[in-house]
Design a protein around this motif. Structure first.
Motif, PDB file in Angstrom:
ATOM      1  N   ALA A 167       1.034  -1.210  -0.011  1.00 55.51           N
ATOM      2  CA  ALA A 167      -0.014   0.128   0.164  1.00 55.51           C
ATOM      3  C   ALA A 167       1.117   1.444  -0.305  1.00 55.51           C
ATOM      4  O   ALA A 167       2.195   1.397   1.130  1.00 55.51           O
ATOM      5  CB  ALA A 167      -1.014   0.225   1.457  1.00 55.51           C
ATOM      6  N   LYS A 168       0.424   2.092  -0.903  1.00 54.45           N
ATOM      7  CA  LYS A 168       1.618   2.868  -1.401  1.00 54.45           C
ATOM      8  C   LYS A 168       0.807   4.454  -0.229  1.00 54.45           C
ATOM      9  O   LYS A 168       0.288   4.755   0.581  1.00 54.45           O
ATOM     10  CB  LYS A 168       1.724   3.814  -2.485  1.00 54.45           C
ATOM     11  N   GLN A 169       2.333   5.487   0.031  1.00 55.19           N
ATOM     12  CA  GLN A 169       2.273   6.622   0.617  1.00 55.19           C
ATOM     13  C   GLN A 169       1.394   7.045   0.548  1.00 55.19           C
ATOM     14  O   GLN A 169       0.756   7.615  -0.617  1.00 55.19           O
ATOM     15  CB  GLN A 169       2.894   6.942   0.890  1.00 55.19           C
ATOM     16  N   GLY A 170       0.015   7.195   0.905  1.00 57.08           N
ATOM     17  CA  GLY A 170      -1.038   8.723   0.867  1.00 57.08           C
ATOM     18  C   GLY A 170      -2.202   7.665  -0.050  1.00 57.08           C
ATOM     19  O   GLY A 170      -3.123   8.443  -0.818  1.00 57.08           O
ATOM     20  N   GLU A 171      -1.791   6.625  -1.001  1.00 53.26           N
ATOM     21  CA  GLU A 171      -3.666   6.340  -1.381  1.00 53.26           C
ATOM     22  C   GLU A 171      -4.688   5.388  -0.818  1.00 53.26           C
ATOM     23  O   GLU A 171      -3.867   4.788   0.019  1.00 53.26           O
ATOM     24  CB  GLU A 171      -2.329   5.952  -2.406  1.00 53.26           C
ATOM     25  N   ILE A 172      -5.541   5.458  -1.437  1.00 57.73           N
ATOM     26  CA  ILE A 172      -6.225   4.694  -0.915  1.00 57.73           C
ATOM     27  C   ILE A 172      -6.665   3.151  -1.883  1.00 57.73           C
ATOM     28  O   ILE A 172      -6.412   3.634  -2.613  1.00 57.73           O
ATOM     29  CB  ILE A 172      -7.598   4.462  -1.179  1.00 57.73           C
ATOM     30  N   THR A 173      -6.020   1.827  -0.438  1.00 58.06           N
ATOM     31  CA  THR A 173      -5.759   0.706  -1.037  1.00 58.06           C
ATOM     32  C   THR A 173      -7.064   0.288  -1.023  1.00 58.06           C
ATOM     33  O   THR A 173      -7.061  -0.513   0.322  1.00 58.06           O
ATOM     34  CB  THR A 173      -4.905  -0.049  -0.906  1.00 58.06           C
ATOM     35  N   ALA A 174      -7.829  -0.753  -2.512  1.00 56.86           N
ATOM     36  CA  ALA A 174      -8.929  -1.098  -1.626  1.00 56.86           C
ATOM     37  C   ALA A 174      -8.575  -2.446  -2.080  1.00 56.86           C
ATOM     38  O   ALA A 174      -8.188  -3.300  -3.104  1.00 56.86           O
ATOM     39  CB  ALA A 174     -10.247  -1.000  -2.812  1.00 56.86           C
ATOM     40  N   ILE A 175      -8.649  -3.529  -1.062  1.00 66.97           N
ATOM     41  CA  ILE A 175      -9.426  -5.037  -1.599  1.00 66.97           C
ATOM     42  C   ILE A 175     -10.286  -5.570  -1.572  1.00 66.97           C
ATOM     43  O   ILE A 175     -11.311  -5.811  -0.474  1.00 66.97           O
ATOM     44  CB  ILE A 175      -7.807  -5.610   0.350  1.00 66.97           C
ATOM     45  N   ILE A 176     -10.523  -6.258  -2.683  1.00 69.72           N
ATOM     46  CA  ILE A 176     -11.889  -6.949  -2.849  1.00 69.72           C
ATOM     47  C   ILE A 176     -11.735  -8.678  -3.293  1.00 69.72           C
ATOM     48  O   ILE A 176     -10.825  -9.175  -3.574  1.00 69.72           O
ATOM     49  CB  ILE A 176     -12.832  -6.728  -4.482  1.00 69.72           C
ATOM     50  N   GLY A 177     -13.165  -8.934  -2.901  1.00 71.15           N
ATOM     51  CA  GLY A 177     -12.833 -10.355  -3.143  1.00 71.15           C
ATOM     52  C   GLY A 177     -14.100 -10.900  -3.013  1.00 71.15           C
ATOM     53  O   GLY A 177     -14.960  -9.617  -2.240  1.00 71.15           O
ATOM     54  N   PRO A 178     -14.165 -12.465  -3.368  1.00 71.29           N
ATOM     55  CA  PRO A 178     -15.946 -13.124  -2.687  1.00 71.29           C
ATOM     56  C   PRO A 178     -15.822 -13.327  -1.621  1.00 71.29           C
ATOM     57  O   PRO A 178     -14.577 -13.109  -1.086  1.00 71.29           O
ATOM     58  CB  PRO A 178     -16.043 -14.317  -3.899  1.00 71.29           C
ATOM     59  N   ASN A 179     -17.052 -13.281  -1.267  1.00 65.36           N
ATOM     60  CA  ASN A 179     -16.987 -13.980   0.783  1.00 65.36           C
ATOM     61  C   ASN A 179     -15.708 -15.526   0.780  1.00 65.36           C
ATOM     62  O   ASN A 179     -15.835 -15.957   0.094  1.00 65.36           O
ATOM     63  CB  ASN A 179     -18.303 -14.721   0.843  1.00 65.36           C
ATOM     64  N   GLY A 180     -15.081 -14.972   1.945  1.00 70.79           N
ATOM     65  CA  GLY A 180     -13.595 -15.903   1.710  1.00 70.79           C
ATOM     66  C   GLY A 180     -12.773 -15.888   1.653  1.00 70.79           C
ATOM     67  O   GLY A 180     -11.822 -17.375   1.173  1.00 70.79           O
ATOM     68  N   ALA A 181     -12.752 -14.778   0.536  1.00 67.86           N
ATOM     69  CA  ALA A 181     -11.198 -14.580  -0.232  1.00 67.86           C
ATOM     70  C   ALA A 181     -10.280 -14.264   0.708  1.00 67.86           C
ATOM     71  O   ALA A 181      -9.402 -14.355  -0.070  1.00 67.86           O
ATOM     72  CB  ALA A 181     -11.202 -13.772  -0.938  1.00 67.86           C
ATOM     73  N   GLY A 182     -10.650 -14.763   2.208  1.00 68.20           N
ATOM     74  CA  GLY A 182      -9.265 -13.574   3.075  1.00 68.20           C
ATOM     75  C   GLY A 182      -8.960 -11.690   3.381  1.00 68.20           C
ATOM     76  O   GLY A 182      -8.324 -11.881   3.641  1.00 68.20           O
ATOM     77  N   LYS A 183      -9.621 -12.073   2.499  1.00 70.15           N
ATOM     78  CA  LYS A 183     -10.093  -9.919   2.765  1.00 70.15           C
ATOM     79  C   LYS A 183      -9.687  -9.891   4.185  1.00 70.15           C
ATOM     80  O   LYS A 183      -8.558  -9.031   4.995  1.00 70.15           O
ATOM     81  CB  LYS A 183     -10.911  -9.338   2.701  1.00 70.15           C
TER      82      LYS A 183
END
Lengths: 350, 257
Positions: B24-40
């Motif tokens: 994740a880069k400084q000052g950025e918004i990093t979204a983590i997506i994936g189906p249920n149970g993907a490990g988010k």
């Protein structure tokens, strides 16, 4: 009617006595406490001293059970440690300044609190209650040992010293009152302050949600143990004053029975509330005395009738505690809260 | 800023994360997506310290924090919110928020107990700062003295965000900040997230199922499926990635055109 916000900065909002009613209440309470030793007879002062000592211990227990949410059935042992440390110290230094004894007792009790608090890092709830139960038996076991008899008096108990305050021996209950009550007030205020700033907030956080507390940077290890140490130290202080107040102590004074009495005082008063220990202790210590007077009155001084009344007294006391748990599960403090809510809103709403 | 390198985490035979690497880069918004149970959420848990990965490392500002306890990570400046609200229910909104700044404050046992002096100064300074930077900022002034348990769900979520913000975090982990919210509440939260990024240059990690919000506000999107990273890039890249479409919608059956 106490409504309206008259505060002009955050310092006022953060204060304990942030309404005039609270401020007035505190001043009146202090004046009453100052008046008691001059108007009370010896018996009333005996009760007052005993209540003040118990309040210290219950305030300490409240830190652990009420605010940190950790169960303990072993605080009678820390009480005992305080009392016996005092007795032992005075054998070597007969005229030790009472505040120094107090601090040493708190350190000793606090250290044992640390040891018996270690299980709290692993277990919670009933399991912790059982783990702390052992404190009663272990501490009393050592107090009863023959090889410690010269310090503790062993099974037979031991006479306790009187406190010397700048050369004056505190003998009467009135004199002792002036030692005990100021200490109780200071320790009560210390605990009260604790829970409106960083340290105490962290303890409450652990009680409410330990996962969130940890994620906010509160070390569970650190704070749980400190909570144990503080509450044990409060009980140690109560033990010291107990030793000064009564002419003699027995190991049996401090067993499981006392641990449970402390817990009942706390529950009856209201856990996790600053005034809870005061209300609870007054109730639990006064009611048996009132019942005793009642029994005396109804038996019209007849000795054989009194013998029949005494078990009834215990039954009435027991029923009262059960009644309390059913009708006021949050303790006497909730009656107090309702009273103030009524005053605040009157005459607009009930 | 914050990086996870080849992290693997399994519960028995279930591989929640396998050799996951991202930064994740400084000052950025990093979204983590994936189906249920993907490990988010498992990923969030290894970053915040509830789980320790069986293999791989977690770095924060070039410091290896793989084995640091959660409370130490908070002191470094990592804050998070939870998918299921984890507020202190018995306390008021203000007390909850104050607890967020625990690791930044100093007063210990005796300062707190004596109160008048160091602790009082600290409390009042804190109160001033929180009122300005958190309560006013997140528009919570009308409820600051209410008990959290009495608040509606959307506001509770916002209080949790406020509590995380009170830490003055360098990295903010948001686990489904708008789950269960209506359009309007979602837009409010999205606005707050962008404001936080702009005002404090905070690095934000976001787990979210609301795709329109994710695509709108994130700088980088990482797609997980079965504990593996299947795609990453800008929102636009990810939207058109065939592997992502397959993970979300499944493959077309043979013959059924």
């Amino acid at each position: 009617m106490i409504i309206g916000e008259y505060k002009t900065d955050y310092g006022q909002d953060e204060g304990i006595w942030n309404t005039w009613a609270k401020k007035l209440g505190f001043v009146v309470a202090l004046l009453l406490l100052l008046l008691i030793p001059f108007i009370g007879n010896d018996y009333q002062l005996l009760m007052a001293g005993q209540i003040a000592i118990f309040v210290i211990a219950v305030v300490g227990l409240n830190v652990l059970v009420g605010y940190t949410g950790l169960m303990s059935l072993g605080h009678g042992a820390f009480f005992a440690l305080g009392a016996y440390t005092t007795v032992a110290l005075h054998q070597f230094f007969p005229h030790l300044f009472p505040l120094i004894t107090l601090i040493i007792s708190m350190v000793v009790a606090g250290f044992f609190g640390f040891l018996f608090g270690l299980p709290s890092l692993r277990v919670k709830g009933l399991y912790l209650a059982v783990a702390t139960l052992s404190a009663n038996f272990i501490v009393l076991f050592f107090i009863r040992q023959d090889w410690l008899e010269h310090l503790t008096g062993g099974r037979g108990g031991i006479e306790t010293p009187n406190a010397y305050f700048f050369g004056t021996e505190l003998i009467t209950n009135q004199q002792k009152y002036f030692l005990i009550v100021p200490i109780a007030i200071v320790m009560f205020l210390f605990a009260q302050n604790l829970f409106r700033s960083r340290f105490g907030r962290a303890l409450i956080a652990i009680r409410d949600n330990d996962h969130s507390a940890e994620i906010l940077g509160i070390s569970l290890f650190n704070y749980k143990l400190k909570s144990f140490v503080i509450s044990a130290a409060y009980c140690g202080a109560a033990g010291t004053l107990w030793a000064y107040f009564f002419p003699a102590i027995l190991p049996e004074d401090f067993g499981l029975n006392m641990s449970i009495t402390l817990l009942i005082c706390l529950v009856a008063g209201g856990m996790g509330r600053s005034l809870g220990p005061i209300f609870g202790t007054i109730l639990i210590l006064m009611v048996p005395e009132l019942l005793k007077m009642g029994a005396f009155y109804f038996s019209e001084g007849n000795a054989s009738a009194q013998i029949y009344f005494s078990p009834i007294r215990d039954i009435v006391f027991g029923l009262m505690i059960i009644g309390f748990l059913i009708f006021e599960p949050m303790g006497l403090v909730s009656i107090w809260d309702r009273f103030w809510r009524f005053i605040n809103r009157w005459p607009f709403a009930k | 800023m914050l990086s996870v390198q080849e992290a693997s985490l399994s519960f028995g035979g279930i591989h929640a994360l396998s050799e996951l690497t991202f930064e994740a880069k400084q000052g950025e918004i990093t979204a983590i997506i994936g189906p249920n149970g993907a490990g988010k959420t498992s990923l969030f848990n290894i970053i915040s310290g509830f789980y320790k990965p069986q293999a791989g490392r977690v770095f924060f500002q070039d410091q290896d924090i793989t084995h640091a306890r959660p409370d130490k990570r908070a002191a470094l400046g990592i804050a998070r919110t939870f998918q299921n609200i984890a507020l202190f229910r018995g306390m008021t909104v203000l007390e909850n928020i104050k607890l967020g700044s625990h690791s930044r404050l100093k007063s210990g046992l005796f300062d707190s107990g004596i109160y008048y002096g160091a602790a009082r100064r600290e409390e009042i300074a804190l109160r001033n700062e929180l009122e300005r930077d958190v309560i006013d900022f997140l528009e919570l002034d009308h409820i600051r003295n209410l008990h959290v348990a009495t608040l509606p769900y959307g506001l509770q979520k916002r209080v949790e965000l406020a509590r995380a913000l009170a830490l003055q975090p360098k990295v903010l982990l948001l686990d489904e900040p708008v789950a269960g919210m209506n359009r309007e509440e979602t837009e409010d939260i999205a606005r707050f997230i962008l404001d936080i990024q702009e005002r404090w240059n905070t690095t934000i990690l976001l787990v979210e199922h609301d795709m329109s919000m994710v695509m709108d506000i994130s700088d980088q999107v990482i797609v997980l499926n079965f504990g593996k990273q299947i795609a990453s890039g800008t929102p636009k890249d990810v939207q058109n990635n065939p592997a992502v479409i397959e993970a979300y919608l499944g493959t077309s059956a043979k013959g059924a055109a």
